[in-house]
Design a protein around this motif. Structure first.
Motif, PDB file in Angstrom:
ATOM      1  N   SER A  73       0.830  -1.210   0.000  1.00 55.41           N
ATOM      2  CA  SER A  73       0.000   0.000   0.000  1.00 55.41           C
ATOM      3  C   SER A  73       0.863   1.258   0.000  1.00 55.41           C
ATOM      4  N   GLY A  74       1.964   1.241   0.727  1.00 56.02           N
ATOM      5  CA  GLY A  74       2.867   2.392   0.724  1.00 56.02           C
ATOM      6  C   GLY A  74       3.498   2.618  -0.639  1.00 56.02           C
ATOM      7  N   LEU A  75       3.940   1.540  -1.260  1.00 56.36           N
ATOM      8  CA  LEU A  75       4.511   1.651  -2.595  1.00 56.36           C
ATOM      9  C   LEU A  75       3.451   2.075  -3.603  1.00 56.36           C
ATOM     10  N   GLY A  76       2.221   1.583  -3.408  1.00 56.44           N
ATOM     11  CA  GLY A  76       1.119   1.980  -4.288  1.00 56.44           C
ATOM     12  C   GLY A  76       0.826   3.467  -4.211  1.00 56.44           C
ATOM     13  N   VAL A  77       0.852   4.024  -3.019  1.00 58.80           N
ATOM     14  CA  VAL A  77       0.608   5.459  -2.864  1.00 58.80           C
ATOM     15  C   VAL A  77       1.717   6.271  -3.518  1.00 58.80           C
ATOM     16  N   VAL A  78       2.957   5.868  -3.291  1.00 59.51           N
ATOM     17  CA  VAL A  78       4.089   6.599  -3.864  1.00 59.51           C
ATOM     18  C   VAL A  78       4.050   6.545  -5.392  1.00 59.51           C
ATOM     19  N   LEU A  79       3.811   5.360  -5.948  1.00 65.52           N
ATOM     20  CA  LEU A  79       3.750   5.230  -7.402  1.00 65.52           C
ATOM     21  C   LEU A  79       2.574   6.008  -7.986  1.00 65.52           C
ATOM     22  N   SER A  80       1.414   5.893  -7.365  1.00 67.41           N
ATOM     23  CA  SER A  80       0.243   6.581  -7.918  1.00 67.41           C
ATOM     24  C   SER A  80       0.370   8.096  -7.793  1.00 67.41           C
ATOM     25  N   LEU A  81       0.956   8.566  -6.720  1.00 72.77           N
ATOM     26  CA  LEU A  81       1.184  10.006  -6.578  1.00 72.77           C
ATOM     27  C   LEU A  81       2.208  10.491  -7.611  1.00 72.77           C
ATOM     28  N   SER A  82       3.231   9.686  -7.855  1.00 76.53           N
ATOM     29  CA  SER A  82       4.222  10.032  -8.879  1.00 76.53           C
ATOM     30  C   SER A  82       3.582  10.081 -10.257  1.00 76.53           C
ATOM     31  N   MET A  83       2.756   9.097 -10.563  1.00 80.78           N
ATOM     32  CA  MET A  83       2.097   9.074 -11.869  1.00 80.78           C
ATOM     33  C   MET A  83       1.145  10.253 -12.026  1.00 80.78           C
ATOM     34  N   LEU A  84       0.429  10.579 -10.971  1.00 80.36           N
ATOM     35  CA  LEU A  84      -0.484  11.719 -11.031  1.00 80.36           C
ATOM     36  C   LEU A  84       0.293  13.020 -11.234  1.00 80.36           C
ATOM     37  N   GLY A  85       1.403  13.169 -10.540  1.00 73.97           N
ATOM     38  CA  GLY A  85       2.219  14.370 -10.709  1.00 73.97           C
ATOM     39  C   GLY A  85       2.834  14.474 -12.094  1.00 73.97           C
ATOM     40  N   LEU A  86       3.361  13.368 -12.596  1.00 67.57           N
ATOM     41  CA  LEU A  86       3.964  13.384 -13.934  1.00 67.57           C
ATOM     42  C   LEU A  86       2.911  13.602 -15.020  1.00 67.57           C
ATOM     43  N   ALA A  87       1.739  12.992 -14.861  1.00 70.30           N
ATOM     44  CA  ALA A  87       0.666  13.184 -15.842  1.00 70.30           C
ATOM     45  C   ALA A  87       0.170  14.622 -15.823  1.00 70.30           C
ATOM     46  N   THR A  88       0.088  15.206 -14.642  1.00 67.23           N
ATOM     47  CA  THR A  88      -0.324  16.611 -14.546  1.00 67.23           C
ATOM     48  C   THR A  88       0.698  17.520 -15.202  1.00 67.23           C
ATOM     49  N   LEU A  89       1.964  17.294 -14.893  1.00 65.06           N
ATOM     50  CA  LEU A  89       3.036  18.095 -15.480  1.00 65.06           C
ATOM     51  C   LEU A  89       3.029  17.981 -16.999  1.00 65.06           C
ATOM     52  N   TRP A  90       2.865  16.760 -17.507  1.00 64.69           N
ATOM     53  CA  TRP A  90       2.840  16.548 -18.955  1.00 64.69           C
ATOM     54  C   TRP A  90       1.626  17.209 -19.600  1.00 64.69           C
ATOM     55  N   SER A  91       0.458  17.058 -18.967  1.00 63.99           N
ATOM     56  CA  SER A  91      -0.769  17.561 -19.591  1.00 63.99           C
ATOM     57  C   SER A  91      -0.819  19.081 -19.666  1.00 63.99           C
ATOM     58  N   VAL A  92      -0.197  19.756 -18.734  1.00 66.16           N
ATOM     59  CA  VAL A  92      -0.230  21.224 -18.778  1.00 66.16           C
ATOM     60  C   VAL A  92       0.949  21.825 -19.533  1.00 66.16           C
ATOM     61  N   SER A  93       1.940  20.999 -19.874  1.00 63.65           N
ATOM     62  CA  SER A  93       3.115  21.555 -20.546  1.00 63.65           C
ATOM     63  C   SER A  93       3.296  21.063 -21.975  1.00 63.65           C
ATOM     64  N   ILE A  94       2.269  20.446 -22.548  1.00 60.33           N
ATOM     65  CA  ILE A  94       2.366  20.036 -23.951  1.00 60.33           C
ATOM     66  C   ILE A  94       2.417  21.284 -24.817  1.00 60.33           C
ATOM     67  N   ASP A  95       3.349  21.302 -25.736  1.00 67.41           N
ATOM     68  CA  ASP A  95       3.477  22.421 -26.659  1.00 67.41           C
ATOM     69  C   ASP A  95       2.253  22.440 -27.580  1.00 67.41           C
ATOM     70  N   PRO A  96       1.508  23.537 -27.636  1.00 66.21           N
ATOM     71  CA  PRO A  96       0.321  23.596 -28.502  1.00 66.21           C
ATOM     72  C   PRO A  96       0.629  23.328 -29.970  1.00 66.21           C
ATOM     73  N   THR A  97       1.830  23.667 -30.399  1.00 68.55           N
ATOM     74  CA  THR A  97       2.207  23.392 -31.781  1.00 68.55           C
ATOM     75  C   THR A  97       2.201  21.893 -32.052  1.00 68.55           C
ATOM     76  N   VAL A  98       2.700  21.118 -31.106  1.00 67.04           N
ATOM     77  CA  VAL A  98       2.706  19.660 -31.251  1.00 67.04           C
ATOM     78  C   VAL A  98       1.294  19.116 -31.129  1.00 67.04           C
ATOM     79  N   LEU A  99       0.546  19.624 -30.165  1.00 64.42           N
ATOM     80  CA  LEU A  99      -0.796  19.111 -29.901  1.00 64.42           C
ATOM     81  C   LEU A  99      -1.736  19.309 -31.079  1.00 64.42           C
ATOM     82  N   PHE A 100      -1.643  20.447 -31.745  1.00 65.25           N
ATOM     83  CA  PHE A 100      -2.565  20.748 -32.838  1.00 65.25           C
ATOM     84  C   PHE A 100      -1.949  20.511 -34.219  1.00 65.25           C
TER      85      PHE A 100
END
Length: 137
Positions: A75-102
């Protein structure tokens, strides 16, 4: 309700959804000039690592749920991994270059919503991991 069994199941489902969501553009989009690679590499880290961590998270939740490892450790490893994935996904989703996206063809306009689907699946995984840790600890 048995949250010690339900929470890792939610985490497993969320992790599988996250791995599938990350992999969908690589499988379905036929673009030239490395557009898909640029899409995956957008942002400071990219999103490919999240897909790999999601598959690892499935193993962690299953090992804890089936008592093949100490539930507190899983459960501890699950929390750490899921929090890491949520943070990385958030960082990626807000920093995608619009030129690449569109830059994709008209038939791939659904990619503009793909990042939010990845973020939602990461959120489900985090809820499962946090619920599992709360029920075990």
């Amino acid at each position: 309700m048995d949250t010690e069994r339900l929470a890792p199941t939610v985490g497993i489902v969320g992790s599988m959804l996250l791995a599938i969501a990350v992999a969908v553009p690589a499988v379905t989009v036929e673009a030239a000039d490395g557009q898909v690679a640029a899409y995956y590499a957008s942002g400071p880290v990219g999103i490919s690592i999240v897909g790999m961590l999601a598959l690892l998270e499935v193993i962690v939740f299953l090992s804890g749920k089936q008592a093949r490892t100490d539930p507190a450790m899983a459960s501890g490893l699950g929390v750490v991994l899921s929090l890491s994935m949520l943070g990385l996904a958030t960082l990626w989703s807000v920093s995608i270059d619009p030129t690449v996206l569109f830059s994709f063809e008209q038939q791939y306009t659904w990619l503009t919503y793909h990042r939010w689907a990845v973020l939602g699946a990461a959120g489900v995984t985090f809820v499962g991991g946090a619920g599992y840790a709360r029920s075990v600890l």
